[in-house]
Enzyme design. Structure first.
Site, PDB file in Angstrom:
ATOM      1  N   PHE A  11      66.920 -43.295  27.548  1.00 33.70           N
ATOM      2  CA  PHE A  11      66.429 -43.870  26.283  1.00 33.70           C
ATOM      3  C   PHE A  11      67.438 -43.702  25.128  1.00 33.70           C
ATOM      4  CE2 PHE A  11      63.591 -42.460  22.556  1.00 33.70           C
ATOM      5  CZ  PHE A  11      63.667 -43.689  21.924  1.00 33.70           C
ATOM      6  N   ALA A  82      72.358 -36.228  29.008  1.00 34.28           N
ATOM      7  CA  ALA A  82      71.751 -36.162  30.346  1.00 34.28           C
ATOM      8  C   ALA A  82      70.825 -34.970  30.443  1.00 34.28           C
ATOM      9  CB  ALA A  82      72.835 -36.065  31.412  1.00 34.28           C
ATOM     10  N   GLU A  84      66.608 -33.751  32.185  1.00 31.08           N
ATOM     11  CA  GLU A  84      65.204 -34.033  32.475  1.00 31.08           C
ATOM     12  C   GLU A  84      64.498 -33.815  31.146  1.00 31.08           C
ATOM     13  OE1 GLU A  84      63.621 -35.094  35.131  1.00 31.08           O
ATOM     14  OE2 GLU A  84      65.445 -35.252  36.339  1.00 31.08           O
ATOM     15  N   THR A 125      66.899 -30.388  21.044  1.00 26.38           N
ATOM     16  CA  THR A 125      65.578 -30.815  20.590  1.00 26.38           C
ATOM     17  C   THR A 125      64.962 -29.776  19.660  1.00 26.38           C
ATOM     18  OG1 THR A 125      63.288 -31.084  21.345  1.00 26.38           O
ATOM     19  CG2 THR A 125      64.737 -29.898  22.820  1.00 26.38           C
ATOM     20  N   ASP A 126      64.110 -30.245  18.753  1.00 29.92           N
ATOM     21  CA  ASP A 126      63.390 -29.305  17.875  1.00 29.92           C
ATOM     22  C   ASP A 126      62.382 -28.469  18.657  1.00 29.92           C
ATOM     23  OD1 ASP A 126      61.487 -31.274  18.418  1.00 29.92           O
ATOM     24  OD2 ASP A 126      60.944 -31.629  16.331  1.00 29.92           O
ATOM     25  N   GLU A 127      62.104 -28.870  19.917  1.00 31.22           N
ATOM     26  CA  GLU A 127      61.115 -28.122  20.702  1.00 31.22           C
ATOM     27  C   GLU A 127      61.589 -26.706  21.022  1.00 31.22           C
ATOM     28  OE1 GLU A 127      59.019 -30.325  23.738  1.00 31.22           O
ATOM     29  OE2 GLU A 127      59.470 -32.219  22.747  1.00 31.22           O
ATOM     30  N   TYR A 153      60.424 -27.333  29.936  1.00 35.16           N
ATOM     31  CA  TYR A 153      61.408 -28.249  29.349  1.00 35.16           C
ATOM     32  C   TYR A 153      62.104 -27.597  28.154  1.00 35.16           C
ATOM     33  CZ  TYR A 153      63.109 -31.844  26.135  1.00 35.16           C
ATOM     34  OH  TYR A 153      63.876 -32.560  25.249  1.00 35.16           O
ATOM     35  N   LYS A 157      66.065 -26.408  27.580  1.00 29.92           N
ATOM     36  CA  LYS A 157      66.913 -26.932  26.498  1.00 29.92           C
ATOM     37  C   LYS A 157      67.415 -25.791  25.612  1.00 29.92           C
ATOM     38  CE  LYS A 157      67.712 -30.671  25.549  1.00 29.92           C
ATOM     39  NZ  LYS A 157      68.869 -31.519  25.958  1.00 29.92           N
ATOM     40  N   ARG A 217      53.561 -34.657  15.525  1.00 32.78           N
ATOM     41  CA  ARG A 217      54.979 -34.814  15.852  1.00 32.78           C
ATOM     42  C   ARG A 217      55.668 -35.465  14.657  1.00 32.78           C
ATOM     43  NH1 ARG A 217      53.420 -31.687  18.964  1.00 32.78           N
ATOM     44  NH2 ARG A 217      53.661 -31.593  21.227  1.00 32.78           N
ATOM     45  N   ASN A 252      48.939 -37.450  16.723  1.00 31.12           N
ATOM     46  CA  ASN A 252      49.007 -38.393  17.844  1.00 31.12           C
ATOM     47  C   ASN A 252      47.966 -39.499  17.693  1.00 31.12           C
ATOM     48  OD1 ASN A 252      51.032 -36.849  18.948  1.00 31.12           O
ATOM     49  ND2 ASN A 252      49.638 -35.653  20.245  1.00 31.12           N
TER      50      ASN A 252
HETATM   51  P1  NAD Z   1      65.631 -39.798  29.158  1.00 30.24           P
HETATM   52  O1  NAD Z   1      64.834 -39.031  30.155  1.00 30.24           O
HETATM   53  O2  NAD Z   1      65.186 -41.143  28.733  1.00 30.24           O
HETATM   54  O3  NAD Z   1      67.137 -39.949  29.669  1.00 30.24           O
HETATM   55  C1  NAD Z   1      67.795 -38.940  30.370  1.00 30.24           C
HETATM   56  C2  NAD Z   1      68.889 -39.605  31.194  1.00 30.24           C
HETATM   57  O4  NAD Z   1      69.613 -38.561  31.882  1.00 30.24           O
HETATM   58  C3  NAD Z   1      68.375 -40.558  32.270  1.00 30.24           C
HETATM   59  O5  NAD Z   1      69.083 -41.769  32.204  1.00 30.24           O
HETATM   60  C4  NAD Z   1      68.645 -39.834  33.583  1.00 30.24           C
HETATM   61  O6  NAD Z   1      68.944 -40.720  34.654  1.00 30.24           O
HETATM   62  C5  NAD Z   1      69.857 -38.996  33.210  1.00 30.24           C
HETATM   63  N1  NAD Z   1      70.012 -37.817  34.071  1.00 30.24           N
HETATM   64  C6  NAD Z   1      69.059 -36.954  34.473  1.00 30.24           C
HETATM   65  N2  NAD Z   1      69.601 -36.025  35.279  1.00 30.24           N
HETATM   66  C7  NAD Z   1      70.921 -36.285  35.370  1.00 30.24           C
HETATM   67  C8  NAD Z   1      71.999 -35.669  36.033  1.00 30.24           C
HETATM   68  N3  NAD Z   1      71.827 -34.576  36.796  1.00 30.24           N
HETATM   69  N4  NAD Z   1      73.237 -36.208  35.903  1.00 30.24           N
HETATM   70  C9  NAD Z   1      73.435 -37.319  35.137  1.00 30.24           C
HETATM   71  N5  NAD Z   1      72.440 -37.958  34.496  1.00 30.24           N
HETATM   72  C10 NAD Z   1      71.199 -37.439  34.600  1.00 30.24           C
HETATM   73  O7  NAD Z   1      65.754 -38.821  27.907  1.00 30.24           O
HETATM   74  P2  NAD Z   1      65.976 -39.163  26.365  1.00 30.24           P
HETATM   75  O8  NAD Z   1      64.659 -39.236  25.699  1.00 30.24           O
HETATM   76  O9  NAD Z   1      66.938 -40.282  26.243  1.00 30.24           O
HETATM   77  O10 NAD Z   1      66.661 -37.811  25.878  1.00 30.24           O
HETATM   78  C11 NAD Z   1      68.088 -37.672  25.886  1.00 30.24           C
HETATM   79  C12 NAD Z   1      68.435 -36.289  25.384  1.00 30.24           C
HETATM   80  O11 NAD Z   1      67.917 -36.104  24.062  1.00 30.24           O
HETATM   81  C13 NAD Z   1      67.827 -35.166  26.233  1.00 30.24           C
HETATM   82  O12 NAD Z   1      68.775 -34.132  26.325  1.00 30.24           O
HETATM   83  C14 NAD Z   1      66.617 -34.712  25.419  1.00 30.24           C
HETATM   84  O13 NAD Z   1      66.355 -33.347  25.649  1.00 30.24           O
HETATM   85  C15 NAD Z   1      67.109 -34.938  24.010  1.00 30.24           C
HETATM   86  N6  NAD Z   1      66.072 -35.216  23.003  1.00 30.24           N
HETATM   87  C16 NAD Z   1      65.150 -36.189  23.214  1.00 30.24           C
HETATM   88  C17 NAD Z   1      64.207 -36.465  22.219  1.00 30.24           C
HETATM   89  C18 NAD Z   1      63.184 -37.563  22.396  1.00 30.24           C
HETATM   90  O14 NAD Z   1      62.305 -37.710  21.541  1.00 30.24           O
HETATM   91  N7  NAD Z   1      63.264 -38.388  23.431  1.00 30.24           N
HETATM   92  C19 NAD Z   1      64.194 -35.729  21.035  1.00 30.24           C
HETATM   93  C20 NAD Z   1      65.167 -34.730  20.858  1.00 30.24           C
HETATM   94  C21 NAD Z   1      66.098 -34.501  21.851  1.00 30.24           C
HETATM   95  P1  TYD Z   2      55.617 -36.916  24.406  1.00 26.30           P
HETATM   96  O1  TYD Z   2      55.956 -38.335  24.111  1.00 26.30           O
HETATM   97  O2  TYD Z   2      55.486 -36.487  25.837  1.00 26.30           O
HETATM   98  O3  TYD Z   2      56.693 -36.022  23.638  1.00 26.30           O
HETATM   99  P2  TYD Z   2      56.731 -34.409  23.397  1.00 26.30           P
HETATM  100  O4  TYD Z   2      55.717 -33.750  24.238  1.00 26.30           O
HETATM  101  O5  TYD Z   2      58.117 -34.069  23.831  1.00 26.30           O
HETATM  102  O6  TYD Z   2      56.495 -34.232  21.943  1.00 26.30           O
HETATM  103  O7  TYD Z   2      54.253 -36.553  23.685  1.00 26.30           O
HETATM  104  C1  TYD Z   2      54.100 -36.703  22.290  1.00 26.30           C
HETATM  105  C2  TYD Z   2      52.721 -36.180  21.922  1.00 26.30           C
HETATM  106  O8  TYD Z   2      51.743 -37.042  22.486  1.00 26.30           O
HETATM  107  C3  TYD Z   2      52.429 -34.786  22.466  1.00 26.30           C
HETATM  108  O9  TYD Z   2      51.660 -34.075  21.503  1.00 26.30           O
HETATM  109  C4  TYD Z   2      51.594 -35.053  23.693  1.00 26.30           C
HETATM  110  C5  TYD Z   2      50.857 -36.332  23.347  1.00 26.30           C
HETATM  111  N1  TYD Z   2      50.544 -37.217  24.493  1.00 26.30           N
HETATM  112  C6  TYD Z   2      49.238 -37.672  24.671  1.00 26.30           C
HETATM  113  O10 TYD Z   2      48.317 -37.343  23.907  1.00 26.30           O
HETATM  114  N2  TYD Z   2      48.982 -38.504  25.731  1.00 26.30           N
HETATM  115  C7  TYD Z   2      49.961 -38.884  26.615  1.00 26.30           C
HETATM  116  O11 TYD Z   2      49.663 -39.620  27.577  1.00 26.30           O
HETATM  117  C8  TYD Z   2      51.305 -38.418  26.387  1.00 26.30           C
HETATM  118  C9  TYD Z   2      52.416 -38.799  27.323  1.00 26.30           C
HETATM  119  C10 TYD Z   2      51.537 -37.589  25.312  1.00 26.30           C
END
Ligand code: NAD
Ligand code: TYD
Length: 343
Positions: A11, A82, A84, A125-127, A153, A157, A217, A252
């Site tokens: 993403f 990259a 999970e 991440t802020d988590e 998770y 991180k 969030r 949410n």
């Molecule tokens: P995502 O799950 O959409 O993308 C992760 C990508 O990493 C995928 O394309 C997957 O194929 C790849 N990947 C997984 N394992 C791999 C490996 N062993 N080698 C190479 N590639 C691998 O995640 P995202 O939401 O795009 O998040 C990206 C980064 O940002 C993550 O590190 C996440 O912790 C961080 N982040 C995400 C958010 C959010 O709201 N989505 C917020 C803060 C930080």
């Molecule tokens: P999520 O998108 O999984 O992000 P994160 O847990 O990393 O913040 O979830 C965002 C919020 O939405 C979290 O409080 C959990 C809630 N949630 C639901 O209520 N229903 C759902 O099906 C999902 C996936 C998340």
């Protein structure tokens, strides 16, 4: 400038690739991605033939392949997306989170040391700060907030962040770390709250809200996150952590209702289901440091961002319907099949 973008088919990674190719024409990018269930090459379709772009399928934990790629490409900087990334999956199966998120980060940093890469940027991440109480809106996460994790998770991180800081202190590796709040926008895999609710609402399916829906969030439009990382790469101070967030706290339930209103769907689609184990109550970022030091500020208000996001999902049905017709269905059953309906 040659950049390695790991997780470039995920993403935020794919949004970052699009952002950099549009805004930094002198940068060339290699996107490395294992294409796990979350990686989708079609998210990079429009840039796959771009002269400044190359895609490599590979695993950040595969030392031999990673070192070979660094030998071949001579990167100036690495941005590590990259990972999970889904909390619910980490509760069901923590092991892969530790392998990818911690050992993968180590492998990349070892390669950066070996090949004298000028910057390793860890996307955090802020988590890692745990959660904040719902009744103390004055409290926000700063870069000094203690690490205090809740899920496998966030623990993985946090471990990666600590290792990144240790590589800076011990080996003088030139690192930076960003810790961002929840992102939303195009190419978001439909297992996370916002895209899950949009795609299910479009099918008139029930929308599973965990617990009472009052968890909070702090939402940031993905392009604003990409801009922050680009600024940190260019102007950030080596060794520093930057919190990234937009003072955009929503429950949410409010987010889900906004989506239903945008789509003209009834609130009766909302279904409250059993809460997530260890569910963090509230996240909220204080972005003062990145604002004061680098001049970053989010550009997209939530109202505009959510409209753009809903519109994107309406216009790109093929993108998410291809995902839904794959193994995502089995995943949905595993996650939600056993959740009791509570109202
Ligand atoms: P995502 O799950 O959409 O993308 C992760 C990508 O990493 C995928 O394309 C997957 O194929 C790849 N990947 C997984 N394992 C791999 C490996 N062993 N080698 C190479 N590639 C691998 O995640 P995202 O939401 O795009 O998040 C990206 C980064 O940002 C993550 O590190 C996440 O912790 C961080 N982040 C995400 C958010 C959010 O709201 N989505 C917020 C803060 C930080
Ligand atoms: P999520 O998108 O999984 O992000 P994160 O847990 O990393 O913040 O979830 C965002 C919020 O939405 C979290 O409080 C959990 C809630 N949630 C639901 O209520 N229903 C759902 O099906 C999902 C996936 C998340």
């Amino acid at each position: 400038m040659k950049l390695l973008v790991t997780g470039g088919a995920g993403f935020i990674g794919c949004n970052f690739v699009h952002y950099m190719l549009q805004n930094n024409p002198s940068t060339s990018l290699v996107a490395l991605d294992l294409l796990t269930y979350a990686g989708n090459l079609s998210s990079l379709e429009s840039v796959i033939d771009h002269p400044n772009f190359r895609f490599v399928k590979g695993d950040i934990t595969d030392r031999e392949a990673i070192f070979a790629l660094f030998e071949e490409e001579s990167f100036d900087a690495v941005v590590n997306f990259a990972a999970e990334s889904h909390v619910d999956r980490s509760i069901h199966n923590p092991g892969v989170f530790l392998t990818t998120n911690i050992l993968g980060t180590q492998t990349l940093m070892d390669a950066c040391r070996q090949y004298n890469v000028g910057r390793f940027h860890q996307v955090g991440t802020d988590e890692v700060y745990g959660d904040l109480p719902l009744d103390r809106p004055d409290l926000l996460f700063t870069e000094e907030t203690p690490i205090h994790t809740s899920s496998p998770y966030s623990a993985s991180k946090a471990s990666a962040d600590l290792l990144t800081q240790a590589y800076h202190r011990t080996y003088k590796l030139p690192i930076t770390i960003s810790r961002c709040s929840n992102n939303y926008g195009p190419y978001h895999f439909p297992e996370k709250l916002i895209p899950l609710m949009i795609t299910r609402a479009l099918h008139d399916q029930p929308l599973p809200v965990y617990g009472n829906g009052l968890n909070v969030r702090d939402w940031l439009y993905v392009e604003d996150h990409c801009a922050a990382i680009a600024m940190i790469l260019e102007h950030g101070t080596v060794g520093e952590v930057y919190n990234v967030g937009g003072h955009n706290e929503k429950t949410n339930l409010d987010v889900v209702k906004t989506i239903l209103d945008e789509l003209g769907k009834p609130h009766s689609l909302i279904e409250f289901v059993t809460d997530r184990a260890g569910h963090d109550l509230r996240y909220a970022i204080d972005p003062t440091k990145i604002h004061n030091e680098l001049g970053w500020t989010p550009k997209t208000p939530f109202k505009e961002g959510i409209q753009k996001t809903v519109q994107w999902y309406l216009e790109h049905r093929d993108w998410w319907q291809d995902i839904l017709s794959g193994d995502y269905r089995n995943y949905y059953e595993t996650m939600y099949g056993n959740r009791e309906k509570v109202s």
